[in-house]
Design a protein around this motif. Structure first.
Motif, PDB file in Angstrom:
ATOM      1  N   ARG A 420     -12.782  42.843  45.600  1.00  0.00           N
ATOM      2  CA  ARG A 420     -12.974  43.932  46.331  1.00  0.00           C
ATOM      3  C   ARG A 420     -12.852  45.115  45.440  1.00  0.00           C
ATOM      4  N   LEU A 421     -13.871  45.992  45.674  1.00  0.00           N
ATOM      5  CA  LEU A 421     -13.875  47.352  44.722  1.00  0.00           C
ATOM      6  C   LEU A 421     -12.573  48.091  44.927  1.00  0.00           C
ATOM      7  N   SER A 422     -12.296  48.322  46.410  1.00  0.00           N
ATOM      8  CA  SER A 422     -11.018  49.086  46.592  1.00  0.00           C
ATOM      9  C   SER A 422      -9.715  48.431  46.002  1.00  0.00           C
ATOM     10  N   ARG A 423      -9.884  47.251  46.016  1.00  0.00           N
ATOM     11  CA  ARG A 423      -8.329  46.521  45.528  1.00  0.00           C
ATOM     12  C   ARG A 423      -8.282  46.613  44.034  1.00  0.00           C
ATOM     13  N   ILE A 424      -9.522  46.866  43.427  1.00  0.00           N
ATOM     14  CA  ILE A 424      -9.533  47.121  41.764  1.00  0.00           C
ATOM     15  C   ILE A 424      -9.332  48.390  41.712  1.00  0.00           C
ATOM     16  N   ASN A 425      -9.478  49.516  42.291  1.00  0.00           N
ATOM     17  CA  ASN A 425      -9.091  50.633  42.185  1.00  0.00           C
ATOM     18  C   ASN A 425      -7.613  50.856  42.434  1.00  0.00           C
ATOM     19  N   GLU A 426      -7.344  50.259  43.573  1.00  0.00           N
ATOM     20  CA  GLU A 426      -5.960  50.466  44.041  1.00  0.00           C
ATOM     21  C   GLU A 426      -4.922  49.861  43.043  1.00  0.00           C
ATOM     22  N   ILE A 427      -5.203  48.644  42.369  1.00  0.00           N
ATOM     23  CA  ILE A 427      -4.187  48.095  41.255  1.00  0.00           C
ATOM     24  C   ILE A 427      -4.521  49.134  39.981  1.00  0.00           C
ATOM     25  N   LEU A 428      -5.625  49.252  39.463  1.00  0.00           N
ATOM     26  CA  LEU A 428      -5.894  49.956  38.381  1.00  0.00           C
ATOM     27  C   LEU A 428      -5.839  51.395  38.058  1.00  0.00           C
ATOM     28  N   GLY A 429      -5.975  51.913  39.254  1.00  0.00           N
ATOM     29  CA  GLY A 429      -5.852  53.599  39.480  1.00  0.00           C
ATOM     30  C   GLY A 429      -7.085  54.309  38.794  1.00  0.00           C
ATOM     31  N   SER A 430      -6.829  55.620  38.329  1.00  0.00           N
ATOM     32  CA  SER A 430      -7.907  56.430  37.817  1.00  0.00           C
ATOM     33  C   SER A 430      -8.142  56.447  36.399  1.00  0.00           C
ATOM     34  N   LEU A 431      -9.109  56.802  35.920  1.00  0.00           N
ATOM     35  CA  LEU A 431      -9.780  56.624  34.725  1.00  0.00           C
ATOM     36  C   LEU A 431      -9.466  57.845  33.806  1.00  0.00           C
ATOM     37  N   LYS A 432      -9.504  57.837  32.606  1.00  0.00           N
ATOM     38  CA  LYS A 432      -9.510  59.031  31.689  1.00  0.00           C
ATOM     39  C   LYS A 432     -10.988  59.395  31.375  1.00  0.00           C
ATOM     40  N   ARG A 433     -11.642  60.259  32.357  1.00  0.00           N
ATOM     41  CA  ARG A 433     -13.017  60.654  32.250  1.00  0.00           C
ATOM     42  C   ARG A 433     -13.430  61.749  31.501  1.00  0.00           C
ATOM     43  N   GLY A 434     -12.441  62.616  31.203  1.00  0.00           N
ATOM     44  CA  GLY A 434     -12.966  64.057  30.933  1.00  0.00           C
ATOM     45  C   GLY A 434     -12.936  65.002  31.772  1.00  0.00           C
ATOM     46  N   GLU A 435     -12.657  66.328  31.456  1.00  0.00           N
ATOM     47  CA  GLU A 435     -12.562  67.176  32.550  1.00  0.00           C
ATOM     48  C   GLU A 435     -13.941  67.726  33.060  1.00  0.00           C
ATOM     49  N   ASN A 436     -14.912  67.725  32.384  1.00  0.00           N
ATOM     50  CA  ASN A 436     -16.113  68.401  32.676  1.00  0.00           C
ATOM     51  C   ASN A 436     -17.240  67.461  33.307  1.00  0.00           C
ATOM     52  N   THR A 437     -16.767  66.093  33.449  1.00  0.00           N
ATOM     53  CA  THR A 437     -17.794  65.084  33.989  1.00  0.00           C
ATOM     54  C   THR A 437     -17.821  65.367  35.385  1.00  0.00           C
ATOM     55  N   LEU A 438     -19.041  64.832  35.973  1.00  0.00           N
ATOM     56  CA  LEU A 438     -19.290  64.867  37.527  1.00  0.00           C
ATOM     57  C   LEU A 438     -18.964  63.425  38.080  1.00  0.00           C
ATOM     58  N   VAL A 439     -18.717  62.335  37.172  1.00  0.00           N
ATOM     59  CA  VAL A 439     -18.567  60.999  37.734  1.00  0.00           C
ATOM     60  C   VAL A 439     -17.284  60.873  38.113  1.00  0.00           C
ATOM     61  N   GLU A 440     -16.985  60.490  39.237  1.00  0.00           N
ATOM     62  CA  GLU A 440     -15.723  60.214  39.889  1.00  0.00           C
ATOM     63  C   GLU A 440     -14.763  59.561  38.866  1.00  0.00           C
ATOM     64  N   SER A 441     -13.464  59.696  39.268  1.00  0.00           N
ATOM     65  CA  SER A 441     -12.362  59.185  38.059  1.00  0.00           C
ATOM     66  C   SER A 441     -12.181  57.811  38.468  1.00  0.00           C
ATOM     67  N   PHE A 442     -12.649  56.989  39.180  1.00  0.00           N
ATOM     68  CA  PHE A 442     -12.376  55.482  39.416  1.00  0.00           C
ATOM     69  C   PHE A 442     -13.574  54.786  39.023  1.00  0.00           C
ATOM     70  N   LEU A 443     -13.402  53.312  38.708  1.00  0.00           N
ATOM     71  CA  LEU A 443     -14.208  52.355  38.248  1.00  0.00           C
ATOM     72  C   LEU A 443     -15.520  52.460  39.452  1.00  0.00           C
ATOM     73  N   GLN A 444     -16.655  52.261  39.054  1.00  0.00           N
ATOM     74  CA  GLN A 444     -17.861  52.248  39.895  1.00  0.00           C
ATOM     75  C   GLN A 444     -18.440  50.849  39.982  1.00  0.00           C
ATOM     76  N   PRO A 445     -19.046  50.563  41.113  1.00  0.00           N
ATOM     77  CA  PRO A 445     -19.617  49.316  41.267  1.00  0.00           C
ATOM     78  C   PRO A 445     -20.334  48.733  39.848  1.00  0.00           C
ATOM     79  N   GLU A 446     -21.272  49.632  39.331  1.00  0.00           N
ATOM     80  CA  GLU A 446     -21.942  49.119  38.372  1.00  0.00           C
ATOM     81  C   GLU A 446     -21.294  48.888  37.093  1.00  0.00           C
ATOM     82  N   GLU A 447     -20.136  49.490  36.956  1.00  0.00           N
ATOM     83  CA  GLU A 447     -19.360  49.263  35.766  1.00  0.00           C
ATOM     84  C   GLU A 447     -18.590  47.823  35.942  1.00  0.00           C
TER      85      GLU A 447
END
Length: 821
Positions: A420-447
């Motif tokens: 489950r993607l929700s379980r992945i993000n619940e366990i691993l938490g947010s990502l270090k994406r950078g301040e100016n990016t529009l991408v959400e700070s959690f892992l996406q399905p494609e990744e």
């Protein structure tokens, strides 16, 4: 495992430096313990040709060689190798070259009066062999003189010493490491294939049958007969790869089996077919797998005669042991220079069976290491075919028969796990994406899909009806990771590992709570401090002991007979420690131990925490104040140590007579009671135990119930320390003496006097005891000093005397004492 970078580059594209690759693997969980840059071993060594070799004019064992290294003038080199002669193509270390393996830097010199302008090298001097009989010569048709010799010797390589964790059996193979690098870097993977393998059908003249009686221990066994081989040295490329991996080349057939083990992680073994037939006395062979029988033995390849055990898994030929399954072959059936026909074994053995077998024989090999971690049954056929292909190519053999036995029912190619993607993000938490990016700070399905696809997993994606944003995959795990990726959390770990742990944000709870110790842990620390404060050293013993008592908890699979059960008490271990210290000249041991004891009550297992200790010997250790003489510890001194501990902990402990402890003196042992509960025992070592163990008489032991002690220490009235100011007014002392029965304890007498005297009594102490003349039989004379004091005034005789009289009356009434004063 030692990984050759040159070999690895044939399996996967590597664009990074060896140092960057080592860091990438280490961060991903494959720790690179060492980087061995072999190019430094022969930096400055070039290819040369000996034009002339003449005897040295002043030394019988030296030769003066003229060596052409592609320059205008040949070099004059004095050489001591016995095989140096004209027309040899050799490795030449030029002036200024440093050879680290022999710690030698070349410079112009004279040997017995003849100038020498370099050194003709042996393989030992280049770090490729431990010892060499002479210089190394190359067999080259068109040698390029003066060129670097490192590519010819495999020294243009870097070796990575990689450690794989126990769950990554695939990490013990070149293909497994190549797959890991491809997944980490996205590089192209090139898996070796076996082509052109044809088994000729000769069923009419069948020589081989496979009969596996222990199918659980050996689920797959394949035997292949290869006839008409020619044993010879392996080609240079094969030797170099084995040497880079730390494996000694032997001959082409054995080297191929080792090569396949390193490449695929699948151990193979080659038997001399003719020798097997000689051992069995028959041309028809039935190869089997079973456990050893009592009294059986045979000699392994290391020339050791192995006594087989019931847990030893063996390969048999017509029921005669010929190899330790998955560990080592037999000396009588090994491949040697005259071997012409082979029986090639390729099998899968149970990891548990091989681990027990190897431990029972005290033998661990490269093959057993891989079987213990689990080999991939899905790639057994590919590894076997690749070995057969190489043997026919390098040894000229023809495969004529192949027989197999398989007990695997389930599909060994893959397994399915839900993710489950929700379980992945619940366990691993947010990502270090950078301040100016529009991408959400959690892992996406494609990744996630990209990572799992790189691992070789198959994916079937679907969306949950309850939560349209959540994504669920059915992940098909490849066979080479089936033992490792069994649950959803395993896949989440792989996603984090390949994405990079350092790419996830560091998060802390919104409101942090200051840490504190629970009351029982705080009390345990106070206990340790109190026991150390009186001079006792903390000891530690194993909870495992020898099986002796009926109520012991017995271990089903003990390592040793001495460690076959759990201890029911702690005194025996302390007595052993005391004796050990004396035997080694360390003097008497004063120590304590906190541990756990175990026992059985019927069919139920029980346990509790306890604290025990031992004391003895001379507390002063023969100080000068005693003229160097030893003063043994008395019973009361030992008891005083315990009382000092209880006083420090604000505990009031009562003593009662005890006679039921085997290790303790029946007349000098007391049971301890705290708040009406049995706390433990204290007493002197039993004379019989003392005599048997040759110990001093003055040895004292105690064992206390830790839970009772902790419970009393954590009570509310004991947690708050109350201060009582010292009285500035004088005390009033009164003595009382009487005859009393020896059955009455001093503790009961003190309790009676304290109760009768009331709150003016400050202390009561025994200062005299007498037995003998003028004392009635069965009685003793005791004298106590009672101290009265008030905090706000000086006591008068009119206040003290009534209290003292109450004490006298209470003693007479309760214990029928005969007052003397």
């Amino acid at each position: 495992m030692r990984i050759s970078l040159n070999w690895l580059r044939e399996l996967v594209d590597i664009q990074m430096t060896p140092q960057e690759l080592a860091e990438t693997l280490t961060v991903a969980g494959f720790e690179v313990e060492d980087l061995e840059d072999r190019s430094s071993w022969a930096d400055g060594v070039v290819l040369g040709k000996i034009l002339e070799a003449t005897p040295h004019p002043n030394a019988d064992k030296l030769r003066v060689c003229q060596v052409d290294i592609g320059e205008s003038e040949p070099l004059n080199i004095v050489c001591g190798a016995p095989n140096a002669k004209a027309d040899l193509i050799v490795a030449v270390a030029t002036i200024g070259t440093y050879l680290p393996k022999v710690d030698l830097k070349l410079k112009k010199t004279k040997l017995r009066g003849v100038p020498s302008e370099g050194m003709i090298c042996s393989l030992a001097e280049l770090g490729l062999e431990k010892d060499s009989e002479g210089i190394h010569s190359f067999n080259l048709e068109n040698p390029e003189l003066g060129s670097d010799v490192r590519p010819l010797l495999g020294l243009d390589d870097v070796i990575l010493d990689v450690t794989a964790t126990a769950n990554r059996a695939d990490g013990l193979s070149m293909v497994g490491i190549a797959r890991e690098i491809a997944a980490l870097t996205g590089s192209t993977l090139r898996i070796p294939e076996a082509t052109g393998v044809v088994i000729e059908d000769k069923k009419a003249s069948s020589k081989l049958a496979v009969d596996v009686s222990e199918s659980q221990a050996c689920p797959i066994y394949t035997g292949t007969i290869i006839e008409g081989i020619k044993i010879a040295p392996s080609p240079q490329w094969l030797k170099q790869r084995l040497q880079a991996a730390g494996v000694r080349p032997i001959n082409n057939v054995v080297d191929i089996t080792n090569y396949i083990m390193l490449e695929w992680g699948q151990p193979l073994h080659a038997f001399d077919l003719d020798r097997l037939q000689k051992i069995t006395g028959s041309q028809d062979l039935t190869v089997g797998v079973r456990f050893g029988k009592s009294g059986e033995s045979f000699k392994t390849l290391d020339s050791q005669t192995r006594q087989l055990k019931d847990e030893t898994l063996v390969i048999t030929a017509n029921d005669k042991p010929v190899a330790l399954a998955g560990i080592m072959g037999g000396e009588d059936s090994e491949v040697y220079e005259q071997t012409q026909n082979l029986m090639l074994e390729a099998a899968v053995f149970s990891s548990v069976a091989i681990r027990r077998s190897a431990r029972g024989q005290g033998l661990r090999t490269e093959a057993s290491t891989r079987f213990e971690r689990g080999v991939n049954p899905a790639e057994l056929v590919l590894a076997c075919c690749r070995a057969i292909s190489l043997i026919t190519e390098l040894a000229g053999g023809i495969p004529t028969q192949q027989e197999s036995a398989s007990n695997i029912v389930d599909d060994v190619t893959s397994s399915e796990v839900s993710l489950r993607l929700s379980r992945i993000n619940e366990i691993l938490g947010s990502l270090k994406r950078g301040e100016n990016t529009l991408v959400e700070s959690f892992l996406q399905p494609e990744e996630v899909e990209g990572i799992l696809t790189a691992l070789g997993c198959g994916l079937a994606r679907e969306t949950q009806a309850k939560d349209e944003k959540d994504v669920v995959w059915t992940v098909t795990v490849p066979a080479y990771r089936a033992r490792d990726l069994e649950r959803e959390i395993d896949l989440i770990e792989e996603v984090a590992r390949l994405y990079g742990y350092d790419n996830f944000s560091d998060t802390l709870p919104d409101q942090s709570v200051p840490g504190y110790l629970p009351e029982d842990q705080l009390a345990l620390r106070q206990l340790r401090t109190a026991f150390r404060a009186v001079g006792l050293t903390e000891l530690m013993h194993y909870s495992l002991v020898k099986q002796e008592g009926e109520n012991q908890v017995v271990i089903s699979n003990p390592l040793f007979v001495e460690y076959s059960a759990l201890r029911t008490e702690m005194l025996a271990g302390l007595i052993d420690a005391f004796a050990f210290n004396l035997e080694n000249g360390n003097g008497a041991l004063n120590g304590f131990e906190i541990g756990r004891v175990f026992w059985k009550e019927g069919e139920r297992f029980k346990e509790k925490d306890a604290i025990a200790g031992i004391m003895g010997g001379d507390p002063t250790q023969g100080h000068w104040t005693l003229g160097g003489r030893e003063k043994p510890m008395s019973w009361f001194e030992a008891k005083g140590i315990l009382e000092a501990i209880f006083k420090r902990l604000y505990l009031s402990v009562e003593y009662q007579q005890e006679t039921q402890i085997e290790q303790l003196h029946p007349g000098r042992t007391a049971s301890l009671w705290l708040n009406g509960k049995r706390l433990g025992v204290f007493g002197q070592l039993h004379p019989q135990v003392q005599e048997k163990r040759e110990l001093p008489q003055e040895v004292y032991l105690f064992e206390l119930n830790l839970s009772v002690l902790i419970e009393a220490m954590t009570q509310a009235d004991n947690l708050t320390r109350k201060f009582k100011p010292f009285s500035t007014f004088p005390a009033s002392d009164r003595d009382i003496a009487f005859f009393v029965s020896t059955d009455v304890s001093v503790a009961n007498l003190e309790k009676c006097m304290t109760k009768a005297a009331g709150n003016l009594l400050e202390s009561v102490k025994l200062f005299d005891e007498y037995k003998g003349e003028n004392v009635p039989e069965g009685q003793r004379s005791l004298a106590f000093r009672l101290v009265y004091r008030a905090g706000d005034r000086t006591l008068t005789e009119e206040e003290v005397q009534p209290k003292q009289q109450k004490v006298r009356d209470a003693l007479v009434k309760e214990f029928n004492v005969n007052l003397r004063s």
